[in-house]
Each structure stands twice: as C-alpha cells, then as structure tokens.
Design a protein around this motif. Sequence first.
Motif, PDB file in Angstrom:
ATOM      1  N   VAL A 105       1.044  -1.265   0.014  1.00  0.00           N
ATOM      2  CA  VAL A 105       0.137   0.055   0.002  1.00  0.00           C
ATOM      3  C   VAL A 105       0.837   1.447   0.232  1.00  0.00           C
ATOM      4  N   ASP A 106       0.712   2.199  -0.874  1.00  0.00           N
ATOM      5  CA  ASP A 106       1.646   3.475  -0.914  1.00  0.00           C
ATOM      6  C   ASP A 106       3.053   3.092  -1.264  1.00  0.00           C
ATOM      7  N   PRO A 107       3.362   2.285  -2.197  1.00  0.00           N
ATOM      8  CA  PRO A 107       4.603   2.108  -2.537  1.00  0.00           C
ATOM      9  C   PRO A 107       5.792   3.170  -2.451  1.00  0.00           C
ATOM     10  N   GLU A 108       5.210   4.296  -2.894  1.00  0.00           N
ATOM     11  CA  GLU A 108       5.955   5.407  -2.915  1.00  0.00           C
ATOM     12  C   GLU A 108       6.590   5.835  -1.578  1.00  0.00           C
ATOM     13  N   THR A 109       5.752   5.761  -0.776  1.00  0.00           N
ATOM     14  CA  THR A 109       6.075   6.150   0.647  1.00  0.00           C
ATOM     15  C   THR A 109       6.872   4.771   1.349  1.00  0.00           C
TER      16      THR A 109
ATOM     17  N   ALA B  45       6.964  -6.340  -7.377  1.00  0.00           N
ATOM     18  CA  ALA B  45       6.395  -5.639  -6.477  1.00  0.00           C
ATOM     19  C   ALA B  45       5.361  -4.871  -7.164  1.00  0.00           C
ATOM     20  N   VAL B  46       4.064  -4.841  -6.482  1.00  0.00           N
ATOM     21  CA  VAL B  46       2.909  -4.072  -6.849  1.00  0.00           C
ATOM     22  C   VAL B  46       2.335  -3.259  -5.951  1.00  0.00           C
ATOM     23  N   GLY B  47       2.038  -1.860  -6.409  1.00  0.00           N
ATOM     24  CA  GLY B  47       1.405  -0.901  -5.577  1.00  0.00           C
ATOM     25  C   GLY B  47      -0.134  -1.089  -5.684  1.00  0.00           C
ATOM     26  N   VAL B  48      -0.810  -1.315  -4.399  1.00  0.00           N
ATOM     27  CA  VAL B  48      -2.348  -1.557  -4.318  1.00  0.00           C
ATOM     28  C   VAL B  48      -2.604  -0.230  -3.516  1.00  0.00           C
TER      29      VAL B  48
END
Length: 134
Positions: A82-86, A109-112
């Motif tokens: 969840v929120d991979p940028e962070t 890796a998948v952002g969800v």
Amino acid sequence: MTVRDVVFPAGRQALYEKNRYSPAVRSGGFLFVSGQVGSREDGSPEPDPDAQVRRAFDNLNAVLHAAGCAFEDVVDVTLFIVDPETHFERIWGVAQQYWGAAPYPNATAVGVTWLYGFQFEIKVIARIPGDTPD
C-alpha cells in the motif's frame, strides 16, 4: 475432481477455515502459497509497519516450513504494498533481512490501494525439495 493437497501452518488452521481459503497448495512439485500478511494469531494487523513486515515473513516461513520448504526454495515472489512510493524502501529493507543469500528468487512488487488494514502482503511459489529436478 482432484483433491487439493493443502498445507496448514501449526496453530492457524481455524483462521484460514474462517476466511475460507487455503494457506498453500502442493501441486506438480511446487508449493503455491497464498498471500501472507502481518497478522497476529487472531487475524488482526500488527500495528507497527516494520513489525508487520516481519510478521508477514514469519507467517510465510511457517507455511513454508509446514510443507518441508524454506525461503531458499522460493522461486517466485510477489509483493503487494500500500502506497509504495512512501513505504517501498522501508519494506524492502526489512524484507532483505529474510531474503537470504544469492541466487535470489525473481520478484515483482505491485502497488495497491487496500489490503484489508495491512500495508504489506507477500505471495510466493516454492519448489518442494526432492519433488522436481533442478
């Protein structure tokens, strides 16, 4: 119909039965492990993000161990964040503590946007030792 060869880690079968899915299924020399999150024994999320990642890996390792596998047998990894940028760098740093030595499995890796109250989930496919040729 073929009966699924399901693997349950010790002490968590009731949680999987309540949620109506299998933690892992053996098939064709491989172990297909459902996504593992940082849940406590009652299924609730571990509140600390780093501890949640560690618990997800501990839960994963319990499933692998129940099937006679270890993380070294993992050939394919999918990470859901969840929120991979962070969160990616911090999660990746904790994950590397469990990853082991090279050669590494392939990884995606998948952002969800949502993981039922969790920040991280890991899903893997492992080769069952002795079941398939290298």
